[in-house]
Enzyme design. Structure first.
Site, PDB file in Angstrom:
ATOM      1  N   HIS A 357       0.843  -1.193   0.000  1.00  0.00           N
ATOM      2  CA  HIS A 357       0.000   0.000   0.000  1.00  0.00           C
ATOM      3  C   HIS A 357       0.884   1.251   0.000  1.00  0.00           C
ATOM      4  CE1 HIS A 357      -3.836  -1.898   0.265  1.00  0.00           C
ATOM      5  NE2 HIS A 357      -3.561  -2.521   1.420  1.00  0.00           N
ATOM      6  N   CYS A 406      -0.053   2.113  -5.255  1.00  0.00           N
ATOM      7  CA  CYS A 406      -1.008   3.124  -5.720  1.00  0.00           C
ATOM      8  C   CYS A 406      -0.446   4.520  -5.503  1.00  0.00           C
ATOM      9  CB  CYS A 406      -2.335   2.977  -4.976  1.00  0.00           C
ATOM     10  SG  CYS A 406      -3.178   1.412  -5.290  1.00  0.00           S
TER      11      CYS A 406
END
Length: 721
Positions: A357, A406
């Site tokens: 993440h 991301c």
């Protein structure tokens, strides 16, 4: 001794084949009248030269001769009647003088002490330019000297029975030109380096000479090192290699030591070979790969396990030294980055890869540790730009940042961050899995998951072309993938001014590659149970903080049947670390793919090795049936895995190779002590940033080096200075 024959002449006759020419030994009579009763007492012959044989004989008066070697005592027959009794030393030197290395004008004292049955007399001699001279008036145990020039010294000791021995020859090395202030004001004799070796470039087959020098009292001994390894036969001030080889390239330094301490020279880089004919080369290739999968407050991921593993395999083919780590909290990520930065140096190709993440906020990229809260803020995460700034400070030739994460920004309440500009050195390449304000996707492929970015990166990374051109090929392939059309597009940013490729050759400059403490498995070993059955143990590192222990039963003895092995942690051991339960599901599939050619009877996974602060005890159980009694039996052995082996990358001594031969052997579990049990697997302490500030530039690890230092003081391995 015939009348009129001098002691020196007698010495020459005894040692030079009876020629009587003392000049052949380089000896001279010390002074007129220096025989018996003058200066040093009876038999004032000069000692043999420092290079002479220790078995030369010197005259000590009429009818008496003694050995005059280095510290060899004169011999007398022991008391009592009868022939053939042992000869006992008449004089024993109990304290030899020591060599010194000092600046000109320095005052010191040479000491000699001896014991005998009678009173003793002393006489000091010096030798310079092959000439040995008795020192007038030097008839005491101590010889005060004010250093003027380099000379050799020895002391002769006589007793009343005209026995004599000589001390060791010692060298007083005098350095005429020593920079002012180099010597400490209250110098106690500890080594002081006055000459450092210099960097050199040597052609293959040509001689290589490195020199150093140090002052000290006693004179220092020397030991040379190359890339952190001891050079066993290089123990002099000069290191000489007659015909240099490419393998002699590396970082050299020397340690000067004496009884007061040790001091190291500067490290210098030596280049041997024709690598300089290559247009571009790396002095080393080092990669740190981090994959975060199992999050405490966020959705778990699947692909990072496989992506990190596959990339590590490919980078090793390119000559990279790789550390691959899974599931790190913030403190562990900071420590891992600190270790990584310590190993970078001038000319190194450095790769930092992160899968997990993450997010981006106005040009600043953040990696999310597994312990980050929900919602997370910059102070809970790791700044990629901060890491890159530290990488640049190491004068690397190539910095490749690969971010498989991301790049969206979800926390709108946080203040905007300011990105500090990097140095314009033209050596930075960013490879983003996706473009700004977009997400990166995973693919499920049977047992394995893989990120879209890694699916195509592994296809092109071995290409012999400029790094940016290789990444452009990856970008084009992702752009043609219909699964992510309109969702994910790779982005490349760079300042790379030279056509450097990951396939460029390596010409070592430093010792980083030798110091990289990662992924070293202990060798296979075979253990034997009381019944005679044997089992082979293997240790497999899929990742630097994940180790698999595999056991396979060898041909069992004839008197047992239906034998089965099982690896586990003993039930009496507190397994607070949950080492097996913490493994990602994909690890077992990866291990099966690696070991598919060798069937194993049982496997035990050790995950999160960086959290282990005590030795780990494993138990190997053998269940079998005795043919004679048909009775089912179980035998057990226990194995201790040292914490220094398990968490070596996070240990403060991560530069040292583990010494597996010193690890405890298998033992009967009944004999185990409580001190061997596994304790709590605590993780490194997390940082304690201020939540009141929202400026990431100030509170985002604040100072990476300061935080790393605090972590190293508080984290695992603190019992290793």
């Amino acid at each position: 001794m015939p009348a009129g024959e001098s002691p020196a002449a007698r010495l020459g006759e005894a040692t030079a084949g009876g020629s009587g020419e003392s000049g052949r030994l380089g000896l001279r009579h010390a002074a007129p009248g220096s025989g018996r009763g003058t200066g040093g007492g009876p038999g004032a012959a000069c000692p043999p030269r420092a290079a002479a044989s220790p078995l030369r004989r010197c005259s000590a008066g009429p009818g008496a001769a003694c050995r005059a070697g280095r510290g060899r005592p004169g011999l007398v027959r022991s008391g009592g009647r009868g022939a053939g009794r042992a000869m006992q030393p008449a004089i024993v030197i109990t304290e030899q003088p020591v060599s010194v290395s000092v600046p000109v004008g320095y005052s010191f004292t040479l000491r000699c002490r001896a014991e005998a049955r009678t009173s003793l007399q002393y006489q000091w001699f010096c030798q310079r330019q092959s000439v040995c001279c008795q020192i007038p008036g030097a008839t005491k145990q101590d010889l005060p000297i004010t250093a003027q020039q380099t000379q050799l010294y020895t002391c002769r000791v006589n007793d009343l029975y005209r026995n004599a021995v000589f001390s060791d020859w010692v060298k007083v090395e005098v350095h005429p030109c020593v920079a002012r202030g180099l010597l400490p004001q209250l110098w106690q004799g500890e080594p002081v380096i006055i000459l450092n070796p210099t960097e050199q470039k040597v052609e293959v087959g040509k001689p290589l000479l490195l020199q150093c020098a140090a002052m000290g009292v006693p004179a220092p001994s020397y030991q040379w090192y190359c890339n952190g390894n001891v050079l066993e036969h290089q123990k002099k001030k000069k290191l000489w290699i007659t015909h240099a080889k490419v393998s002699d390239s590396g970082t050299y330094l020397c340690c000067a030591s004496n009884s007061h301490g040790e001091h190291w020279t500067n490290a210098v880089d030596i280049h041997v070979g024709s690598c300089r004919s290559e247009k571009f080369f790396a002095t080393g290739k080092i990669a740190l790969l981090v994959g975060n999968n199992r999050y405490q407050h966020h959705p778990n991921l699947m692909a990072p396990v496989t992506d990190v593993f596959e990339l590590s395999v490919l980078l090793k083919q390119l000559g990279f030294q790789v550390v691959s780590l899974l599931d790190l909290n913030k403190a562990e990520m900071v420590t891992a980055v600190s270790r990584f930065l310590q190993l970078l140096g001038k000319g190194v190709y450095a790769i930092f890869y992160y899968a997990g993440h993450g997010y981006e906020h106005l040009g600043r990229n953040y990696m999310v540790p597994i312990d980050a809260p929900q919602p997370y803020a910059p102070e809970n995460c790791i700044s990629v730009q901060r890491i890159l700034q530290k990488m640049q400070q190491q004068q690397t030739a190539l910095n490749l940042i690969l971010l498989d994460t991301c790049r969206k920004w979800y926390n709108l309440e946080c203040a905007l961050s300011q990105v500090q500009p990097l140095e314009p050195w033209g050596n930075i390449v960013y490879g983003y899995a996706t473009c700004e304000d977009a997400e990166a996707y995973e693919l499920q492929d049977g047992e394995f998951s893989s990120g879209i970015f890694m699916k195509y990166l592994k296809k092109h990374i071995l290409q012999e072309k400029k790094v940016t051109h290789m990444l452009e090929d990856v970008l084009e392939d992702i752009g043609r993938d219909p699964l992510v059309t309109g969702k994910q597009v790779m982005e490349i940013k760079h300042t790379l001014k030279e056509a450097r490729s990951l396939t460029d050759p390596i010409c070592p400059l430093g010792a980083a590659m030798e110091r990289w403490g990662c992924g070293h498995e202990p060798p296979r070993e075979t253990v034997t149970f009381p019944c005679g059955a044997r089992a082979e143990l293997r240790f497999q590192h899929l990742f630097s903080n994940v180790m698999s222990v595999c056991a396979k039963l060898q041909d069992p003895p004839a008197h047992i049947t239906d034998a089965h092995l099982m690896l586990r942690q003993p039930t009496e051991v507190d397994d607070v670390a949950n080492l097996e339960e913490s493994r990602p599901d994909q690890v077992e599939s990866l291990l099966a793919s690696v070991c598919k050619q060798e069937e194993q009877d049982c496997i035990f996974q050790l995950c999160g090795l960086q959290k282990i602060q005590v030795d780990v005890v494993l138990q190997l159980d053998l269940h079998y049936t005795q043919l004679s009694t048909k009775k089912r039996t179980c035998e057990s052995l226990q194995k201790i895995l040292p914490k220094s082996l398990l968490g070596q990358f996070f240990s403060q001594r991560n530069y040292a190779q583990p010494k597996y031969q010193n690890t405890p052997a298998w033992a009967d579990p009944k004999g185990q002590q409580a001190s061997l049990r596994t304790g709590a697997g605590h993780s490194l302490p997390s940082s304690n940033p201020s939540n009141s500030s929202s400026e990431p530039e100030e509170n985002d690890e604040s100072s990476l080096s300061e935080l790393c230092s605090a972590l190293l003081r508080a984290g695992p391995g603190q019992d290793h200075p």
